[in-house]
Design an enzyme around this catalytic site. Structure first.
Site, PDB file in Angstrom:
ATOM      1  CG  HIS A  37      52.577 -12.870  97.186  1.00  0.00           C
ATOM      2  ND1 HIS A  37      51.667 -13.395  96.285  1.00  0.00           N
ATOM      3  CD2 HIS A  37      53.144 -13.926  97.814  1.00  0.00           C
ATOM      4  CE1 HIS A  37      51.712 -14.721  96.357  1.00  0.00           C
ATOM      5  NE2 HIS A  37      52.588 -15.070  97.290  1.00  0.00           N
ATOM      6  CD  GLN A 153      55.553 -20.760 104.207  1.00  0.00           C
ATOM      7  OE1 GLN A 153      55.703 -21.653 103.389  1.00  0.00           O
ATOM      8  NE2 GLN A 153      55.324 -19.505 103.857  1.00  0.00           N
TER       9      GLN A 153
END
Lengths: 290, 290
Positions: A37, A153
Site C-alpha cells: 500500500h 481486482q
C-alpha cells in the site's frame, strides 16, 4: 495529513481541491497497511498534487463464510504510516455513512471473475465494484492506484472504468517483494518457519514459467504443468490453482501471443498465499499497467 | 452552440469548463425535442454557467419488442431548437463510441421498477441506468435535469445518484401541458380528433383524485377507484393503469401521509399516453423535485 470521516466533508474537500485545479491521486485500501500500500501512496505522491487514500473494510465484498468481523484493523498505525508515505487526505468513512440504506442499485460484472480467486468468492467483485464506484464519486480522482498483486481486482476495475467511462486513469503497480522474492502480504506472518522457506517457491515457480516463455514455449498447458510441478516439488502446502490467462480479459489462451497473467494460489497451514506475474508476449514483466 | 460527437472530445471540453470552475447543467435526451425538453434546457440555463445536452437513442433501454429502429429522429430540428433554448454544448455520440464492446459491467435496480410503466418494460431501467452513468462520467455535471412526466425514471435516477454518491444534484421539473391540461408529448399527434378531446381526461381524472386528497380523502383504493371511474366515463381507450404510490420509493401506501405520485396510462388507437401528478400529503403539486 487530514483525516476525514464523513462523506459530505470529503466531497466538499475534494471539490475545493478541484476548484484549485489540483490533480488528485487516490489509493483505496481496507487498512492494515503494508509496504505494498505504502508503495502505491509514494508513487501517487510523485504523480499528483494531492494524494487521497481511503481505509474502509467493505462489508459488501465479504461472503457469508468470510470473516468480515475479524479482518485485521490497526487504524492508529495506518494513520501514521499513510502520513509518512505522503498521503494528504485519509478518508475513513463509517459503514452507516457508506450504506445508510440497503442498496437499490446493483453493480455486477460478466466475465473476469469466474477464474483465479474469484471462482471461490461468488459476489465478491460485485461488492468491490459498488464500493469503488461510490469512492470514485466521493473523491473524483484523476488517477487511481492498485497493486498488481491482486491482478484480478485490477482487471475488474479496468472494466469498470472502461465500460462506464469514468474520467479516471487506472494505474497498476507491481507487487512489492521480500529480498528472496516472496510477495509481501500481511498473511506471511502466519507461516511457520518451514513454510516461510517453502513459500518463496510460489514466486520461483512462476519465474520458472516465465523462463519457459522467454525460451519460446508457446503451449499454456505445458507451462502450467511445469510451474505446478516445480511448486509441488518444493511446497508442502496444497496448490489451489496455477492459471495462465489473457490480461485483462482473464480468458484462456491457446498460445502466448498477447499480454498474459501467470498466477497461483497455495494453501499453507494457516495462510493462503497468492502471487502472479504479468507478462508481455515475450515474457517480459509489465511494471506499470495502465 | 458546439455540437460534439466523440466521447473523447466531450470529456476534454467538459474538463476545460471545470478547469474554469464553470457550473455545468446537463439535460440528457433521446432527441426529437419538444417543449418538455426545451423547458428543461431553459431552466438549466438559468441555474448554470454551461448547459450541456445530449441526444442519444440508447439501444440498451429498448426491449426486444420495442422499436429502437423506428424511434423518431430529427437531428437537424433538434440542433436548432437546442441552440435556441440556450444549450452551449450538444453531445450526439454514436452507438459505436458508447458501446464499442458488449458491456461487462452490469447495472440494475431492486425496486421502483416493477410498478407503473416499468412493469411492462423488464430490463428497460437497467439500460437507462447504464447510459446515464456513462453520460454522467463523460460530462461530470453539477446538476442534471429530468421532466417529471416520466416520474418513474426520475425516481430511478434519484436512487442511482443517492446509492452511488454521484456528486450531482438531481432536478425534476413539472410536466409541460397544453392549455387544456393535456401533457405535451410527441405521441399526441397520433391521436384522432375525438381521442384528442378525450385525452384531456387523463389529466382531469388525476386532478379529480387530487381534489379528493385536498378534501381529506385518505384511502388510496377509494382515490384510485374514483380516478379510474372518471377516466372510464370520458375516455374510449383502455386504461392500462391508475396507481397511487409513495415517491420516490414507488411503494403502495395505506394512507396519504407523505409525498405521493398519482399516475395513469391509457391506450388509444395509435398512442399510449401517460400522465401523473406528484403531490405532497395535503395534495399540493410539487413543482420542483430535488
Amino acid at each position: 495529513m487530514k483525516v476525514i470521516r464523513s462523506i459530505q466533508d470529503m466531497k466538499q474537500l475534494m471539490r475545493d481541491y478541484r476548484t484549485q485545479n489540483k490533480q488528485i491521486g487516490f489509493v483505496p485500501t481496507m487498512g492494515f497497511l503494508h509496504e505494498g500500500h505504502l508503495n502505491l501512496m509514494r508513487e501517487a505522491k510523485k504523480e499528483n498534487d494531492v494524494v487521497a487514500a481511503s481505509i474502509f473494510i467493505n462489508p459488501l465484498q465479504f461472503g457469508p463464510n468470510e470473516d468480515y468481523e475479524n479482518y485485521p484493523r490497526d487504524e492508529q498505525a495506518d494513520v501514521l504510516q499513510a502520513e509518512k508515505a505522503g498521503v494528504d487526505v485519509l478518508f475513513i468513512p463509517t459503514v452507516a455513512d457508506m450504506y445508510p440504506n440497503p442498496m437499490l442499485i446493483q453493480l455486477g460484472i460478466k466475465g473476469r471473475t469466474d477464474v483465479l480467486c474469484g471462482r471461490s468468492r461468488p459476489g465478491h467483485f460485485d461488492g468491490v465494484l459498488t464500493v469503488l464506484t461510490k469512492l470514485f464519486h466521493i473523491i473524483s480522482p484523476d488517477k487511481v492506484y492498485f497493486g498488481l498483486k491482486d491482478a484480478q481486482q485490477t482487471a475488474v476495475v479496468d472494466a469498470l472504468i472502461d465500460d462506464l467511462n469514468f474520467p479516471i486513469e487506472l494505474v497498476g503497480l507491481p507487487t512489492v517483494r521480500e529480498t528472496d522474492g516472496l510477495a509481501k502480504s500481511s498473511r506471511n506472518v502466519n507461516l511457520t518457519e518451514q513454510e516461510r522457506g517453502e513459500a518463496v517457491w510460489l514466486y520461483k515457480g512462476l519465474q520458472h514459467g516465465r523462463q519457459l516463455i522467454r525460451r519460446g514455449e508457446q503451449n499454456p498447458d505445458k507451462i502450467i504443468h511445469d510451474v505446478t510441478e516445480t511448486m509441488n516439488h518444493h511446497i508442502s502446502g496444497n496448490i489451489d490453482y496455477v492459471e495462465l490467462l489473457s490480461y485483462p480479459a482473464l480468458e484462456p489462451v491457446s498460445s502466448i501471443n498477447q499480454r498474459i497473467i501467470l498466477a497461483a494460489a497455495v494453501y499453507f497451514e494457516r495462510a493462503r498465499l497468492i502471487d502472479n506475474l504479468l507478462l508481455d508476449k515475450s515474457g517480459e514483466i509489465i511494471t506499470r499497467y495502465s
